[in-house]
Each structure stands twice: as C-alpha cells, then as structure tokens.
Design an enzyme around this catalytic site. Structure first.
Site, PDB file in Angstrom:
ATOM      1  N   GLU A 169     -16.823   6.510   5.722  1.00 45.87           N
ATOM      2  CA  GLU A 169     -15.335   6.339   6.671  1.00 45.87           C
ATOM      3  C   GLU A 169     -15.257   6.565   8.039  1.00 45.87           C
ATOM      4  OE1 GLU A 169     -11.519   5.426   5.529  1.00 45.87           O
ATOM      5  OE2 GLU A 169     -11.736   7.314   4.288  1.00 45.87           O
ATOM      6  N   ARG A 211      10.599  19.410  -8.777  1.00 49.12           N
ATOM      7  CA  ARG A 211      11.958  18.864  -9.182  1.00 49.12           C
ATOM      8  C   ARG A 211      12.476  19.359  -8.187  1.00 49.12           C
ATOM      9  NH1 ARG A 211       9.415  21.053 -14.864  1.00 49.12           N
ATOM     10  NH2 ARG A 211       9.182  22.916 -13.630  1.00 49.12           N
ATOM     11  N   LYS A 242      -2.695   7.516   1.334  1.00 46.54           N
ATOM     12  CA  LYS A 242      -2.446   7.116   2.767  1.00 46.54           C
ATOM     13  C   LYS A 242      -1.710   8.641   3.051  1.00 46.54           C
ATOM     14  CE  LYS A 242      -1.918   4.682   6.893  1.00 46.54           C
ATOM     15  NZ  LYS A 242      -3.054   5.847   7.898  1.00 46.54           N
ATOM     16  N   ARG A 252       0.486  -1.161  -0.466  1.00 50.94           N
ATOM     17  CA  ARG A 252       0.067   0.170  -0.138  1.00 50.94           C
ATOM     18  C   ARG A 252       1.012   1.310   0.298  1.00 50.94           C
ATOM     19  NH1 ARG A 252      -4.522   0.459   4.125  1.00 50.94           N
ATOM     20  NH2 ARG A 252      -2.751   1.161   6.052  1.00 50.94           N
TER      21      ARG A 252
HETATM   22  N1  PXG Z   1      -9.948   5.056   7.255  1.00 54.85           N
HETATM   23  C1  PXG Z   1      -8.964   6.116   7.408  1.00 54.85           C
HETATM   24  C2  PXG Z   1      -8.786   7.048   7.220  1.00 54.85           C
HETATM   25  C3  PXG Z   1      -7.232   5.711   7.938  1.00 54.85           C
HETATM   26  O1  PXG Z   1      -6.522   6.419   8.362  1.00 54.85           O
HETATM   27  C4  PXG Z   1      -8.280   3.247   8.490  1.00 54.85           C
HETATM   28  C5  PXG Z   1      -9.726   3.516   7.506  1.00 54.85           C
HETATM   29  C6  PXG Z   1      -8.229   1.667   8.409  1.00 54.85           C
HETATM   30  O2  PXG Z   1      -7.092   1.279   7.315  1.00 54.85           O
HETATM   31  P1  PXG Z   1      -6.418  -0.271   8.041  1.00 54.85           P
HETATM   32  O3  PXG Z   1      -5.429  -0.057   7.243  1.00 54.85           O
HETATM   33  O4  PXG Z   1      -4.977   0.200   9.226  1.00 54.85           O
HETATM   34  O5  PXG Z   1      -7.401  -0.951   8.505  1.00 54.85           O
HETATM   35  C7  PXG Z   1      -7.543   4.368   8.833  1.00 54.85           C
HETATM   36  C8  PXG Z   1      -5.301   3.936   9.770  1.00 54.85           C
HETATM   37  C9  PXG Z   1      -5.062   7.548  14.410  1.00 54.85           C
HETATM   38  C10 PXG Z   1      -4.600   6.578  13.144  1.00 54.85           C
HETATM   39  O6  PXG Z   1      -3.964   7.696  14.707  1.00 54.85           O
HETATM   40  C11 PXG Z   1      -5.386   6.406  12.392  1.00 54.85           C
HETATM   41  C12 PXG Z   1      -4.729   5.547  10.980  1.00 54.85           C
HETATM   42  C13 PXG Z   1      -3.274   6.054  11.095  1.00 54.85           C
HETATM   43  C14 PXG Z   1      -2.794   6.353  11.872  1.00 54.85           C
HETATM   44  C15 PXG Z   1      -2.815   6.781  12.851  1.00 54.85           C
HETATM   45  O7  PXG Z   1      -6.079   7.233  14.853  1.00 54.85           O
HETATM   46  N2  PXG Z   1      -6.360   5.037  10.596  1.00 54.85           N
END
Ligand code: PXG
Length: 285
Positions: free
Chosen positions: A182, A103, A149, A50
């Site tokens: 979400e 760049r 991300k 990812r």
């Molecule tokens: N949606 C969003 C917008 C996220 O940032 C998820 C879903 C869940 O994805 P994963 O791959 O982790 O199952 C995320 C991931 C926090 C924090 O501190 C949250 C995420 C990443 C880093 C920090 O709340 N979420």
C-alpha cells in the site's frame, strides 16, 4: 476549538497529556481518521469497530464502551460546528514509568479532535498523482501487523520522506515478500482489462475503510473486482491506477517510478468510481 479529552470537552490550550504517556514515549496507542460530510459522520460504525480491533491487538482497553465512544465523537463534532471536516480519534496507553511494562501504566487517554483536512492539492485530483516506490518496506506482519492503526507510524513516515525527496506526495510500499502492499497513508488499486484489482488484506496492509467502500461500490456497479497478489510489474503495465484513503478519498495516479500509467491521464473507470464514491459520501453514515 474544543477538544474531547477523557470525558471532558476542553479548550485546545487545556488539552494536554502527560510527558510520561506511553503514546508519546513509545507510540503506544491507536487512532482513527474519520470524515464528516454535510454534518454526517461518514462510516463511523466501521471506524469505531476498527479502533476497538486495533486496541485489542495491542492489549489496550479503551476506557469507554463503543456506544460511549460513538457519542463522544458526535458531541465533539457538534461542539465545534463541523459540517464538513475531519475527526482524529486517539487512545493512548496512558502515563506510566520510563519502561515498557504496560502494567505500570494507568489511565488510557481518549482524545478527539474535530478539524478540517486538505491532504493533496486540487490539481492532483484533476491531473493525477506521480508516485515512486520507497525502498522502505511495510512492517513485517510478524513484527507489527499493518492492520493495527497504531500511533507508531515511523515505518510509513520513513517511506513518505523518500517520496518527498523524490518530489512526490505519496510513496508506494512493498511488503516483506516483495509484493505490492500500500502507500504510506493510502491503499492502492489498479484496473487491468476492465478488472479492478487491489492487494488482499493479508498482504500486510491496513484494510482501509475507503478501500472496502470502493470495492463494494464497484461490485454494486457490476465492475469485476479481485483482491489479489500484485507485483510492481502489474502496476507498471496497468491501464489505470488510483489510491484511496479517508483524507485522500479517491486519487488518480498517472505515473509510477517514471513509467506512465495508461495514457498518463486519470482513467475512465477511476473517474467513474470517484463519482460513485462522492455520491456515496452524500448518502452514507
Ligand atoms: N493505509 C494506511 C497505512 C493508512 O494510514 C489507509 C491505508 C487508508 O485507510 P482508510 O481507512 O482511511 O481508508 C490509511 C489511513 C495522513 C493520514 O495524514 C493518513 C491516514 C490516516 C491518518 C492520516 O496522510 N490513512
């Protein structure tokens, strides 16, 4: 604590990047949050894939091969003696000029932090979480795809502030079409008449790795699943609701915008999936 910084493991105090880094100046970079369970780095391959996809989408070349990055994550976890914890993997655009032009940047920085994480209090896992819908919508995919991300989390932070103001620890975000997307850092699921439902990847969401694992576990357990369009009404009348995320794992939700979900307690199927997920964390890597 040892931090991996672009090829070296350094002390926390020495882990510094330039104030001209575009990661800081513009949120120009990508990241991952990864769990370590019993010394095994959970779904590392999926997280590595990812981050390369996120980087590709923003035209950022990660200065390591996937195999080298995988190795760097493993070394950082080992150097900090982390057996149960959380890894933050970050790649920034690197230092540039005070202007947007990529760049004029050089040396993307790769940062790996291995630490522990507690996102929500124990009590929430036992009694369930209350949620509100934020007025801030998720980024329009035509502006910035939620599938990236990126280090630019302001969209989610603004929604999270709305939750905090309302006394909740998470907030639901709709997409630009008014459909359920979400939460600020978690994906959302409902159960209605025995069917597990979650917004599809094209709803303007981050396609969570925990989300995909839970869908897979549900299918293996013979629970019917649907990745489909959901509106807020579907959520209000759901039998059960829960969130998924790397840090959060599986969290039951018992109310949304003052509407009680089901009987106001963590649902039976939710608890079953939570159990299956915990079991999965003990065997997968
Ligand atoms: N949606 C969003 C917008 C996220 O940032 C998820 C879903 C869940 O994805 P994963 O791959 O982790 O199952 C995320 C991931 C926090 C924090 O501190 C949250 C995420 C990443 C880093 C920090 O709340 N979420």
């Amino acid at each position: 604590m040892k931090i991996y910084l672009s090829g070296k493991l350094v002390d926390k105090e020495q882990a510094v990047v330039s104030v001209f880094d575009h990661g800081l100046l513009y949120g120009d970079g990508v990241f991952e949050g990864i769990r370590v369970y019993s010394g095994r780095i959970f779904l590392l391959k999926e997280h590595i894939e990812r981050i390369y996809e996120s980087a590709k989408a923003i035209r950022l070349e990660i200065p390591l091969t996937p195999a080298e990055l995988t190795q760097a994550v493993k070394e950082t976890v080992a150097a900090n003696n982390i057996t149960d914890g959380y890894v933050r993997l970050i790649v920034t655009r690197g230092a540039g000029s005070l202007g947007l032009d990529i760049r004029r940047t050089s040396n993307p920085q790769t940062i790996i932090i291995a630490d522990t994480i507690t996102l929500y209090p124990r009590e929430i896992y036992e009694n369930g979480m209350n949620l509100i819908t934020a007025s801030t919508i998720r980024n329009h995919p035509g502006a910035l795809s939620a599938r990236i991300k990126s280090l630019n989390y302001l969209n989610n932070i603004l929604a999270k502030i709305e939750g905090t103001d309302a006394g909740t620890v998470e907030a639901l975000m709709m997409n630009h079409k008014g459909e359920v997307a979400e939460c600020t850092g978690d994906n959302i699921f409902i159960i209605k008449n025995g069917v597990l439902k979650t917004p599809s990847a094209d709803a303007g969401i981050l396609e969570g790795i925990t989300r995909n694992a839970v869908l897979q576990l549900a299918r293996e357990a013979g629970i019917p699943t649907q990745e489909t369009t959901l509106i807020r009404h579907d959520l209000y009348v759901a039998d059960e609701m829960f969130l998924t995320g790397t840090a959060a794992e599986v969290v039951p939700v018992v109310s949304l915008d003052g509407r009680q979900i089901g009987d106001g307690k963590p649902g039976t199927l939710t608890l079953r999936l939570l159990g299956l997920f915990h079991e999965f964390t003990r065997r997968a890597d």
